[in-house]
Write a protein that holds these residues in place. Structure first.
Motif, PDB file in Angstrom:
ATOM      1  N   ASP A 190       0.221 -66.622  61.667  1.00 26.76           N
ATOM      2  CA  ASP A 190      -0.732 -67.673  60.769  1.00 26.76           C
ATOM      3  C   ASP A 190      -0.057 -68.675  61.118  1.00 26.76           C
ATOM      4  O   ASP A 190       0.798 -69.579  62.131  1.00 26.76           O
ATOM      5  N   SER A 191      -0.851 -69.805  62.048  1.00 29.54           N
ATOM      6  CA  SER A 191       0.128 -70.508  63.355  1.00 29.54           C
ATOM      7  C   SER A 191       0.667 -72.031  62.555  1.00 29.54           C
ATOM      8  O   SER A 191       1.060 -72.796  63.131  1.00 29.54           O
ATOM      9  N   ALA A 192       0.128 -72.081  60.788  1.00 31.25           N
ATOM     10  CA  ALA A 192       0.744 -72.536  60.370  1.00 31.25           C
ATOM     11  C   ALA A 192       2.527 -72.573  60.150  1.00 31.25           C
ATOM     12  O   ALA A 192       2.896 -73.448  59.302  1.00 31.25           O
ATOM     13  N   ILE A 193       2.393 -71.525  60.419  1.00 29.29           N
ATOM     14  CA  ILE A 193       3.900 -71.303  60.322  1.00 29.29           C
ATOM     15  C   ILE A 193       4.556 -70.199  61.758  1.00 29.29           C
ATOM     16  O   ILE A 193       5.299 -70.624  62.131  1.00 29.29           O
ATOM     17  N   GLY A 194       4.363 -69.063  62.044  1.00 24.84           N
ATOM     18  CA  GLY A 194       4.654 -68.330  62.905  1.00 24.84           C
ATOM     19  C   GLY A 194       3.860 -66.312  62.653  1.00 24.84           C
ATOM     20  O   GLY A 194       3.123 -66.321  62.273  1.00 24.84           O
ATOM     21  N   VAL A 215       6.567 -63.833  58.005  1.00 23.46           N
ATOM     22  CA  VAL A 215       6.174 -64.600  58.062  1.00 23.46           C
ATOM     23  C   VAL A 215       6.139 -65.569  56.855  1.00 23.46           C
ATOM     24  O   VAL A 215       6.165 -66.287  57.032  1.00 23.46           O
ATOM     25  N   ARG A 216       6.076 -65.487  55.902  1.00 26.90           N
ATOM     26  CA  ARG A 216       6.311 -66.298  54.808  1.00 26.90           C
ATOM     27  C   ARG A 216       7.710 -66.960  53.994  1.00 26.90           C
ATOM     28  O   ARG A 216       7.872 -67.624  54.281  1.00 26.90           O
ATOM     29  N   MET A 218       9.420 -67.710  56.511  1.00 29.44           N
ATOM     30  CA  MET A 218       9.602 -68.399  57.897  1.00 29.44           C
ATOM     31  C   MET A 218       8.766 -69.814  57.503  1.00 29.44           C
ATOM     32  O   MET A 218       9.171 -70.582  58.467  1.00 29.44           O
ATOM     33  N   GLN A 219       8.389 -69.850  56.390  1.00 34.56           N
ATOM     34  CA  GLN A 219       7.956 -71.297  56.091  1.00 34.56           C
ATOM     35  C   GLN A 219       9.615 -71.727  55.760  1.00 34.56           C
ATOM     36  O   GLN A 219       9.566 -73.233  55.331  1.00 34.56           O
ATOM     37  N   GLU A 220      10.577 -71.154  55.032  1.00 36.13           N
ATOM     38  CA  GLU A 220      12.119 -72.162  54.928  1.00 36.13           C
ATOM     39  C   GLU A 220      13.000 -71.467  55.578  1.00 36.13           C
ATOM     40  O   GLU A 220      14.105 -72.195  55.398  1.00 36.13           O
ATOM     41  N   ASN A 254       8.265 -68.379  65.354  1.00 36.17           N
ATOM     42  CA  ASN A 254       7.913 -69.352  64.301  1.00 36.17           C
ATOM     43  C   ASN A 254       6.305 -70.719  65.522  1.00 36.17           C
ATOM     44  O   ASN A 254       6.482 -70.272  66.520  1.00 36.17           O
ATOM     45  N   ASN A 255       6.376 -71.536  64.819  1.00 36.15           N
ATOM     46  CA  ASN A 255       5.686 -71.812  66.130  1.00 36.15           C
ATOM     47  C   ASN A 255       5.754 -72.528  66.662  1.00 36.15           C
ATOM     48  O   ASN A 255       5.445 -74.222  67.584  1.00 36.15           O
TER      49      ASN A 255
END
Length: 314
Positions: A190-194, A215-216, A218-220, A254-255
């Motif tokens: 997911d390019s919004a995160i990684g 991936v989830r 990596m938002q934090e 990540n992105n």
């Protein structure tokens, strides 16, 4: 354009070295996978992949585009030269984008993909020699030294994508499907995160949808912390529930191009390609429930090449 790439196992090094000069992120990722699929010395992917219990080489592969969330996969397919390319093409379809067995083979042939007998003498010899000591299916482990090739990439603009390919568990039952072609388990982007991808015993990886979970997180958190947290918590959960857990290793990016890796094994190798830097082989270790990562030493790399030249495929 200079992409950042991370891939599972030392066997991906040569492919990443070549892929660093490829501008297209999708093409760079698939190039690394193809390089492993076409090398029969790596007995866990593509040509020369380890057979199932009947001596047949059945392949799984998947590709995911982090910008669109488009996803394609093939599972338990025989006689396809490069299943990652079929998966990549399927990712452009909004329906019928995950195909198995003969249906996957028919799609590949109808769309001009090259067929190949993926049986190779060395892997067939290992299959025949092992049959006499065939373990119970619940005791089968991921192949020591390498397993699924997983490749993640991040472009300078922050796009991510993922590609994975494997011949699956050695001596598996015919038609068995592991985590690799299952979205969120074998890989997720997911390019919004990684992006993240997993290698090891698919049956245990699928119990936690580990790539999606990484991936989830990596938002934090950083990719390294996310990988360590996912592997440690999932391993502990399975150990508490049933007293055992198969080998699990995870990579993530990540992105921003920052990467991480973790394992519940004694040793897991992975490869990093970054702009303006030499491609490097790294090792992740899990000792006393603590993960550490380090550059592979020259001695380790020399021993790896020696084993490979001896035909071990490790």
């Amino acid at each position: 354009m200079h992409n950042t790439l991370i891939a599972t196992w030392r066997m991906a090094q040569d492919g990443i070295i070549k892929a660093m000069d490829i501008d297209s992120l999708e093409d760079a990722v698939t190039h690394v996978v193809i390089n492993v699929e076409d090398n029969p010395l790596f007995h866990s992917v593509g040509y020369g992949g380890l057979p199932n219990s009947k001596g047949e080489v059945e392949l799984d592969a998947a590709f995911m585009d982090g910008d669109t969330l488009n996803y394609g996969a093939v599972a338990a397919v025989q006689h396809i030269k490069n299943p990652i390319l079929v998966a990549k093409t399927l990712s452009r379809y909004q329906r019928n984008n995950v195909l198995t067995g003969h249906g996957a083979f028919e799609f590949a042939v109808q769309n001009g993909f090259e067929a190949r007998d993926n049986r190779y003498p060395l892997s067939q010899l290992k299959w025949r020699n092992t049959l006499q000591d065939l373990p119970a299916s619940e005791q089968l482990e991921a192949y020591d030294g390498h397993d699924t090739v997983c490749v993640l990439g991040c472009s300078p603009a922050g796009k991510v994508c993922a590609g994975v390919s494997t011949s699956g568990l050695f001596l598996k039952n015919s038609g068995r499907i592991g985590d690799s072609p299952v979205i969120g388990s074998g890989c997720f982007a997911d390019s919004a995160i990684g992006a993240a991808a997993a290698t090891g015993v698919g049956e245990d990886i699928m119990k936690g949808c580990l790539s999606w979970e990484a991936v989830r997180l990596m938002q934090e958190y950083s990719p390294q912390y996310a990988c360590e947290k996912v592997v440690a918590e999932h391993t502990a959960k399975l150990m508490s529930r049933k007293g055992e857990c198969g080998s699990i290793s995870l990579i993530a990016i990540n992105n921003k191009g920052e990467w991480g890796a973790a394992t519940n094994k004694e040793e897991f190798s992975f490869v990093i390609g970054q702009p303006w830097k030499p491609v490097q082989v790294w090792l992740a270790h899990c000792r006393n429930n603590t993960v550490s990562v380090e550059l592979a030493s020259e001695e380790w790399l020399s021993n790896y090449l020696l084993r490979l030249n001896q035909g071990s495929g490790n």
